[in-house]
Design a protein around this motif. Structure first.
Motif, PDB file in Angstrom:
ATOM      1  N   VAL A 175     101.760 -65.117  10.557  1.00  0.00           N
ATOM      2  CA  VAL A 175     101.072 -64.360  11.704  1.00  0.00           C
ATOM      3  C   VAL A 175      99.995 -63.619  10.943  1.00  0.00           C
ATOM      4  N   PRO A 176      98.834 -63.601  11.316  1.00  0.00           N
ATOM      5  CA  PRO A 176      97.528 -62.773  10.745  1.00  0.00           C
ATOM      6  C   PRO A 176      98.351 -61.545  10.101  1.00  0.00           C
ATOM      7  N   VAL A 177      97.589 -61.406   8.860  1.00  0.00           N
ATOM      8  CA  VAL A 177      97.914 -59.978   7.822  1.00  0.00           C
ATOM      9  C   VAL A 177      96.575 -59.387   7.688  1.00  0.00           C
ATOM     10  N   ILE A 178      96.472 -58.297   8.218  1.00  0.00           N
ATOM     11  CA  ILE A 178      95.235 -57.304   7.932  1.00  0.00           C
ATOM     12  C   ILE A 178      95.621 -56.175   7.030  1.00  0.00           C
ATOM     13  N   VAL A 179      95.257 -56.031   5.946  1.00  0.00           N
ATOM     14  CA  VAL A 179      95.247 -55.015   5.080  1.00  0.00           C
ATOM     15  C   VAL A 179      94.076 -54.093   4.994  1.00  0.00           C
ATOM     16  N   VAL A 180      94.591 -52.594   5.433  1.00  0.00           N
ATOM     17  CA  VAL A 180      93.639 -51.626   5.565  1.00  0.00           C
ATOM     18  C   VAL A 180      93.823 -50.787   4.013  1.00  0.00           C
ATOM     19  N   GLY A 181      93.030 -50.791   3.316  1.00  0.00           N
ATOM     20  CA  GLY A 181      93.066 -49.963   1.950  1.00  0.00           C
ATOM     21  C   GLY A 181      91.854 -49.502   1.522  1.00  0.00           C
ATOM     22  N   ASN A 182      91.763 -48.847   0.256  1.00  0.00           N
ATOM     23  CA  ASN A 182      90.609 -48.562  -0.226  1.00  0.00           C
ATOM     24  C   ASN A 182      90.502 -48.647  -1.980  1.00  0.00           C
ATOM     25  N   ILE A 183      89.337 -48.634  -2.311  1.00  0.00           N
ATOM     26  CA  ILE A 183      89.221 -48.948  -3.868  1.00  0.00           C
ATOM     27  C   ILE A 183      89.005 -47.758  -4.783  1.00  0.00           C
ATOM     28  N   SER A 184      89.201 -46.317  -4.013  1.00  0.00           N
ATOM     29  CA  SER A 184      89.249 -45.225  -4.703  1.00  0.00           C
ATOM     30  C   SER A 184      90.608 -44.333  -4.544  1.00  0.00           C
ATOM     31  N   VAL A 185      90.901 -43.454  -5.507  1.00  0.00           N
ATOM     32  CA  VAL A 185      91.891 -42.652  -5.149  1.00  0.00           C
ATOM     33  C   VAL A 185      91.730 -41.379  -4.371  1.00  0.00           C
ATOM     34  N   GLY A 186      92.709 -41.097  -3.720  1.00  0.00           N
ATOM     35  CA  GLY A 186      92.344 -40.021  -2.533  1.00  0.00           C
ATOM     36  C   GLY A 186      92.191 -40.361  -1.071  1.00  0.00           C
ATOM     37  N   GLY A 187      91.959 -39.497  -0.250  1.00  0.00           N
ATOM     38  CA  GLY A 187      91.950 -39.832   0.977  1.00  0.00           C
ATOM     39  C   GLY A 187      90.685 -40.435   1.478  1.00  0.00           C
ATOM     40  N   THR A 188      90.490 -41.469   2.178  1.00  0.00           N
ATOM     41  CA  THR A 188      89.401 -41.860   2.729  1.00  0.00           C
ATOM     42  C   THR A 188      89.529 -41.985   4.539  1.00  0.00           C
ATOM     43  N   GLY A 189      90.708 -41.704   4.981  1.00  0.00           N
ATOM     44  CA  GLY A 189      90.918 -41.958   6.337  1.00  0.00           C
ATOM     45  C   GLY A 189      91.558 -43.264   6.826  1.00  0.00           C
ATOM     46  N   LYS A 190      92.247 -43.807   5.953  1.00  0.00           N
ATOM     47  CA  LYS A 190      92.938 -45.018   6.348  1.00  0.00           C
ATOM     48  C   LYS A 190      94.094 -45.022   7.387  1.00  0.00           C
ATOM     49  N   THR A 191      94.543 -44.000   7.584  1.00  0.00           N
ATOM     50  CA  THR A 191      95.766 -44.015   8.701  1.00  0.00           C
ATOM     51  C   THR A 191      95.071 -43.869   9.864  1.00  0.00           C
ATOM     52  N   PRO A 192      94.233 -43.020  10.185  1.00  0.00           N
ATOM     53  CA  PRO A 192      93.344 -42.918  11.540  1.00  0.00           C
ATOM     54  C   PRO A 192      92.943 -44.220  11.926  1.00  0.00           C
ATOM     55  N   VAL A 193      92.402 -45.015  10.609  1.00  0.00           N
ATOM     56  CA  VAL A 193      91.769 -46.415  10.942  1.00  0.00           C
ATOM     57  C   VAL A 193      93.049 -47.266  11.534  1.00  0.00           C
ATOM     58  N   VAL A 194      94.312 -47.181  10.766  1.00  0.00           N
ATOM     59  CA  VAL A 194      95.200 -48.044  11.110  1.00  0.00           C
ATOM     60  C   VAL A 194      95.926 -47.757  12.775  1.00  0.00           C
ATOM     61  N   LEU A 195      95.760 -46.447  12.943  1.00  0.00           N
ATOM     62  CA  LEU A 195      96.320 -45.802  14.377  1.00  0.00           C
ATOM     63  C   LEU A 195      95.322 -46.466  15.590  1.00  0.00           C
ATOM     64  N   ALA A 196      93.936 -46.459  15.055  1.00  0.00           N
ATOM     65  CA  ALA A 196      92.995 -47.056  16.050  1.00  0.00           C
ATOM     66  C   ALA A 196      92.912 -48.295  16.018  1.00  0.00           C
TER      67      ALA A 196
END
Length: 339
Positions: A48-69
């Motif tokens: 099935v399709p796999v969507i990876v939500v991540g970042n290239i920097s350390v520390g918080g960027t807001g990934k979890t709210p994006v995943v929830l949305a």
């Protein structure tokens, strides 16, 4: 990481050049590692399709709210999303581990538990993300996988990569660790499918889609008494509150509270901090407001005036249109689709 080093990254302190040789070596190693995995036959590809939500920097960027949305929006488009995560700080009796909303954060990690509670979808944690994905698919109820973080976890094949940038801090001095805050060099953003930027007044990448985090609701620490933020603010006796968080970028939480008119007494703890009831009870005399990520670890604390702020990521229409097109392209692969 030390707060002094983190401040230096984003203020582009000249003394960071002392780390340049190590930073150059680190950059070479991460490039080589990615190239090896791109050519490796050991990468596991889900049916099935796999969507990876991540970042290239350390520390918080807001990934979890994006995943929830993403979970909410994909559900509205007819998909059945599920989530895999490393489960930072989790200590389950075995892996892969199915996260259930009633479990304790010490067992599951804070972010996976928050996703399971708020989104009511299947969440599986395992440092081996392909194993987590196989467990997620075992009952046939999931037809798109979202990987919460894992942009640099190449054993899990991915169809769509989404990188999230903090719009306030950007990419700092654009250098990799330890000279700068980056896990991968800035040009890695040119190779992801979509870039999301969490607020900010300027674009930190030309292809970025800016989204905003909106403070929507507030509840008591135990989840009771949900209210609109406006309703809660109207009944406050004083705008002064204790603002408590253990996240990657605490200043964003403090500024969110200040933007709605609260006078914050800030209390920033280390990311993923394990709060004790005693240390929060010591902050008496004012209402106490926490992030959702922190609150899942404190839901059983007896704080008479403890509150949890809920925020929602407002994904741009352009971003959603492009993502739908990319998911439609995945349907041409055997076994994929949303039907």
């Amino acid at each position: 990481m030390s707060s002094r080093l983190e401040r230096a990254w984003y203020r582009q302190a000249p003394w960071l050049k002392l780390f340049r040789p190590v930073s150059v070596l680190f950059t070479c190693l991460v490039k080589r590692r990615r190239q090896r995995w791109l050519q490796s036959k050991a990468v596991w590809h889900a049916p099935v399709p796999v969507i990876v939500v991540g970042n290239i920097s350390v520390g918080g960027t807001g990934k979890t709210p994006v995943v929830l949305a993403l979970i909410e929006w994909l559900g509205s488009e007819g998909y059945q999303p599920g989530v895999v995560s490393r489960g930072y700080g989790a200590k389950p009796p075995s892996y892969p581990w199915l996260v259930k909303p009633e479990q304790d954060a010490s067992l599951t990690g804070d972010e996976p538990l928050l996703i399971a509670q708020r989104a009511q979808v299947k969440v599986v944690i395992d440092p081996d993300r392909p194993a987590a994905a196989r467990a997620l698919l075992a009952d046939g109820q999931c037809n798109v996988i979202i990987s919460d973080d894992g942009l640099q976890h190449y054993p899990l094949g991915r169809d769509i990569e989404i990188a999230v940038i903090d719009g306030q801090r950007g990419l700092g001095n654009h250098r990799c660790l330890p000279e700068g805050p980056l896990r991968e060099p800035p040009e890695r953003l040119n190779r992801v499918d979509l870039v999301l930027q969490n607020g900010g007044d300027m674009l930190h990448h030309p292809a970025a889609n800016i989204f905003q985090l909106q403070a929507t609701r507030i509840t008591r620490l135990d989840g009771s008494d949900p209210q609109s933020l406006a309703q809660w603010l109207a009944q406050l006796k004083t705008p002064r509150v204790h603002a408590v968080c253990g996240i990657g970028h605490p200043e964003r939480f403090f500024s969110t509270l200040a933007a709605v008119g609260l006078d914050c007494v800030p209390h920033a703890f280390a990311d993923h901090h394990a709060f004790s009831e005693a240390e929060l009870l010591a902050l008496d005399g004012l209402p106490l407001v926490m992030t959702e990520k922190d609150a899942v670890k404190c839901k059983d604390f007896q704080l008479p005036d403890g509150w949890v702020l809920q925020v929602t990521a407002e994904l741009p229409d352009r971003f959603k249109d492009i993502l739908l097109q990319q998911l439609a392209a995945c349907q041409f692969k055997e076994g994929k689709g949303n039907g």
